[in-house]
Design an enzyme around this catalytic site. Sequence first.
Site, mmCIF file in Angstrom:
data_model
loop_
_atom_site.group_PDB
_atom_site.id
_atom_site.type_symbol
_atom_site.label_atom_id
_atom_site.label_comp_id
_atom_site.label_asym_id
_atom_site.label_seq_id
_atom_site.Cartn_x
_atom_site.Cartn_y
_atom_site.Cartn_z
ATOM 1 N N LYS A 50 -17.353 27.468 35.313
ATOM 2 C CA LYS A 50 -16.918 26.371 36.183
ATOM 3 C C LYS A 50 -16.449 26.921 37.530
ATOM 4 O O LYS A 50 -16.180 28.129 37.642
ATOM 5 C CB LYS A 50 -15.781 25.594 35.498
ATOM 6 C CG LYS A 50 -14.537 26.445 35.243
ATOM 7 C CD LYS A 50 -13.569 25.765 34.283
ATOM 8 C CE LYS A 50 -12.338 26.636 34.065
ATOM 9 N NZ LYS A 50 -11.480 26.113 32.982
ATOM 10 N N ARG A 149 -3.426 17.530 28.192
ATOM 11 C CA ARG A 149 -4.269 17.531 29.387
ATOM 12 C C ARG A 149 -5.550 16.743 29.120
ATOM 13 O O ARG A 149 -5.792 15.726 29.751
ATOM 14 C CB ARG A 149 -4.583 18.968 29.803
ATOM 15 C CG ARG A 149 -5.323 19.070 31.124
ATOM 16 C CD ARG A 149 -5.569 20.502 31.558
ATOM 17 N NE ARG A 149 -6.573 21.188 30.760
ATOM 18 C CZ ARG A 149 -7.117 22.361 31.092
ATOM 19 N NH1 ARG A 149 -6.723 22.987 32.193
ATOM 20 N NH2 ARG A 149 -8.025 22.935 30.323
ATOM 21 N N TYR A 271 2.035 34.630 64.456
ATOM 22 C CA TYR A 271 2.572 33.285 64.682
ATOM 23 C C TYR A 271 4.056 33.225 64.367
ATOM 24 O O TYR A 271 4.516 33.754 63.358
ATOM 25 C CB TYR A 271 1.846 32.277 63.784
ATOM 26 C CG TYR A 271 0.493 31.862 64.305
ATOM 27 C CD1 TYR A 271 0.350 31.237 65.536
ATOM 28 C CD2 TYR A 271 -0.648 32.083 63.530
ATOM 29 C CE1 TYR A 271 -0.904 30.849 65.998
ATOM 30 C CE2 TYR A 271 -1.898 31.687 63.975
ATOM 31 C CZ TYR A 271 -2.022 31.068 65.211
ATOM 32 O OH TYR A 271 -3.250 30.680 65.660
ATOM 33 N N MET A 319 -5.488 32.157 60.178
ATOM 34 C CA MET A 319 -6.669 31.557 59.558
ATOM 35 C C MET A 319 -7.777 32.580 59.326
ATOM 36 O O MET A 319 -8.389 32.634 58.263
ATOM 37 C CB MET A 319 -7.207 30.420 60.440
ATOM 38 C CG MET A 319 -8.396 29.704 59.836
ATOM 39 S SD MET A 319 -9.142 28.489 60.946
ATOM 40 C CE MET A 319 -7.876 27.240 61.008
HETATM 41 C C1 LIG Z 1 -11.157 27.177 32.117
HETATM 42 C C2 LIG Z 1 -11.239 26.969 30.647
HETATM 43 C C3 LIG Z 1 -11.563 28.034 29.791
HETATM 44 C C4 LIG Z 1 -11.625 29.473 30.259
HETATM 45 O O1 LIG Z 1 -10.311 29.941 30.392
HETATM 46 P P1 LIG Z 1 -9.973 31.477 30.734
HETATM 47 O O2 LIG Z 1 -8.502 31.536 30.631
HETATM 48 O O3 LIG Z 1 -10.474 31.696 32.117
HETATM 49 O O4 LIG Z 1 -10.676 32.307 29.741
HETATM 50 C C5 LIG Z 1 -11.775 27.760 28.460
HETATM 51 N N1 LIG Z 1 -11.643 26.496 27.981
HETATM 52 C C6 LIG Z 1 -11.301 25.455 28.761
HETATM 53 C C7 LIG Z 1 -11.167 24.101 28.173
HETATM 54 C C8 LIG Z 1 -11.071 25.657 30.121
HETATM 55 O O5 LIG Z 1 -10.702 24.634 30.892
#
Ligand SMILES: *Cc1c(COP(=O)(O)O)cnc(C)c1O
Length: 376
Positions: A50, A149, A271, A319
Amino acid sequence: MDRDFDNHMGAGGTVQGANGFLTVDLAALASNYGKLRSMVAPKRVAAVVKADAYGLGAVRVSLALQAEGCKQFFVANLMEALALQPALERDVQIFVLNGLQPGSETACARAGIFPVLNSVEQLRRWSSTADDLGRTLAAVLQFDTGMSRLGVAPDERPELARCLNACGNVEVLFLMSHLASADETDSEQNCGQLAEMLRIVDEFPGFDPCIANSGGIFLGPEYHGVLVRPGIALYGGRATDAADNPMQPVVKLEVAVIQTRIVPAGTSVGYGGAHLTSAPARLATVAAGYADGLPLSLSGRGAVYYEGQRLPIVGRVSMDSTTIDITALHEGALTLGSRVEVIGPNQTLEDIARDAGTISYEILTSLGHRYARTYC
Ligand SMILES: *Cc1c(COP(=O)(O)O)cnc(C)c1O
């Protein structure tokens, strides 16, 4: 070495105009995949790709893992899945962690992508899509075991079971949950969530569990289920507080010096004049700033490295640039075009994340798009 096709090639294979240089070590990635596979064998290892494979390039990363035998990939949403799918073999399975938005079920089904269904409503919609298409559709069911979640809540499980019995056209591939504290070996939340997952497996007989992210793999074989879902460990991040990081670093980041100067004591830097030199100093300005993913919170904190020497960040991160104190180096050591290390042998992802008050995940997913990227 093979440069990203998005970059503009200059003479001699250099990427024209870039001031920052990001190297993604696909051999280290493959080795990390192999290490996790040997830790969980004979269970399978999926890859979480992802957010563009945590900023490293979902297509390049997934192709490298596919070559190692990885057949399961998790992304966050359908858009990511549809973008990745054409690059991979037909027999690869892509799962959408965040479930489906109403109206996108048909596109998902037609593409042969598997949603992670997080509620009874999503199961009903998937089933009615199966009806519409006149076929069976496969999916993963996710349960909330304590993170609050995503996933079916405990009190919705009886309704889910009834719905599942009524929905003969949905094939459940496995049961999923996510650990909230997997990186903390001593957290009691882990065994609590595992126990809850085992109750779910009892309630929904015939299906296997999938609960471990990277950290979960290190909690032991009882967490491995039928399939593990690592992300950060593949990319070289530290996934457990139990041991030194056993993964190989995958990311190296160097940025170019764009100017150097010698200043007297009492000179204000950057800055807001946030830094005032307390003694005569030599400074260098390097070509990456918060737009490149160096957090503003590194202002006056943290460092970069040159030939093993720590060079502290002074003043505010801008930046497009950051100023460092190079007084520790001999005069002339750094000149226009020299490269300093931001992530590499002297400074891990975790080091820079800690200095910035964040986590390795955020550093990776923020890596900028102005770096010349090299996959090796
Ligand atoms: C992002 C995610 C993972 C991977 O998690 P890591 O800690 O990067 O290994 C696995 N399962 C779910 C549901 C996630 O959202």
